[in-house]
Design a protein around this motif. Structure first.
Motif, PDB file in Angstrom:
ATOM      1  N   ASP A  41       0.920  -1.224  -0.147  1.00  0.00           N
ATOM      2  CA  ASP A  41       0.020  -0.077  -0.119  1.00  0.00           C
ATOM      3  C   ASP A  41       0.897   1.245  -0.062  1.00  0.00           C
ATOM      4  OD1 ASP A  41      -1.561   2.009   0.695  1.00  0.00           O
ATOM      5  OD2 ASP A  41      -2.522   1.184   2.380  1.00  0.00           O
ATOM      6  N   LYS A  43       0.653   4.508   0.740  1.00  0.00           N
ATOM      7  CA  LYS A  43       0.411   5.121   1.993  1.00  0.00           C
ATOM      8  C   LYS A  43       1.194   4.489   3.147  1.00  0.00           C
ATOM      9  CE  LYS A  43      -3.931   7.545   0.957  1.00  0.00           C
ATOM     10  NZ  LYS A  43      -5.235   7.826   1.421  1.00  0.00           N
ATOM     11  N   THR A  44       1.083   3.272   3.155  1.00  0.00           N
ATOM     12  CA  THR A  44       1.820   2.482   4.321  1.00  0.00           C
ATOM     13  C   THR A  44       3.354   2.589   3.939  1.00  0.00           C
ATOM     14  OG1 THR A  44      -0.094   1.047   4.804  1.00  0.00           O
ATOM     15  CG2 THR A  44       2.000   0.417   5.601  1.00  0.00           C
ATOM     16  N   THR A  46       5.061   4.912   2.487  1.00  0.00           N
ATOM     17  CA  THR A  46       5.509   6.399   2.622  1.00  0.00           C
ATOM     18  C   THR A  46       5.602   6.485   4.095  1.00  0.00           C
ATOM     19  OG1 THR A  46       4.631   7.237   0.703  1.00  0.00           O
ATOM     20  CG2 THR A  46       4.754   8.779   2.419  1.00  0.00           C
ATOM     21  N   SER A  47       4.481   6.040   4.733  1.00  0.00           N
ATOM     22  CA  SER A  47       4.709   6.372   6.383  1.00  0.00           C
ATOM     23  C   SER A  47       5.800   5.437   6.885  1.00  0.00           C
ATOM     24  CB  SER A  47       3.148   5.682   7.157  1.00  0.00           C
ATOM     25  OG  SER A  47       2.264   6.281   6.824  1.00  0.00           O
TER      26      SER A  47
END
Length: 92
Positions: A41, A43-44, A46-47
Motif C-alpha cells: 500500500d 500510503k503505508t 510512505t509512512s
C-alpha cells in the motif's frame, strides 16, 4: 542487565546482498501484515519511510552524544536501511 552500552544485542551484520535484503524485506512486510497493514500500500510504504527517517535521526543523535557506539549506530542504521528497501521494493 545493566544500562551500559555493552548490553545491546548485536543485529545481523553480514554484508547485504540481494538474498539477505529480500529476507529482511519479507520480515518487515510480515511485521506490517501482523498489524493489518502492507508495504504494498503506497500510503503505508510512505509512512514507513517517514518513520524510518525519524528513527535514523534519533540513532544518529544518540551516537553524537555518546549513548551508543559507532558499531551499534552502524548496525541499527543498516537494519533500518532494510526497512527502507522493503518499503521501496515490496510494492513492485
Amino acid at each position: 542487565m545493566s544500562d551500559g552500552l555493552d548490553n545491546v544485542v548485536p543485529l545481523f551484520r553480514e554484508e547485504p546482498n540481494e538474498r539477505i535484503k529480500r529476507e529482511m524485506a519479507e520480515n518487515w512486510e510480515l511485521a506490517f501484515l501482523e498489524a493489518g497493514q502492507s508495504l504494498s500500500d503506497p500510503k503505508t510504504a510512505t509512512s514507513a519511510r517517514v518513520a524510518i527517517s525519524v528513527m535514523s535521526h534519533f540513532i544518529r543523535g544518540h551516537y553524537e552524544v555518546g549513548q551508543i557506539t559507532e558499531r551499534q549506530r552502524d548496525s541499527l542504521l543498516w537494519w533500518l536501511g532494510t526497512g527502507t528497501y522493503a518499503a521501496d521494493e515490496i510494492g513492485k
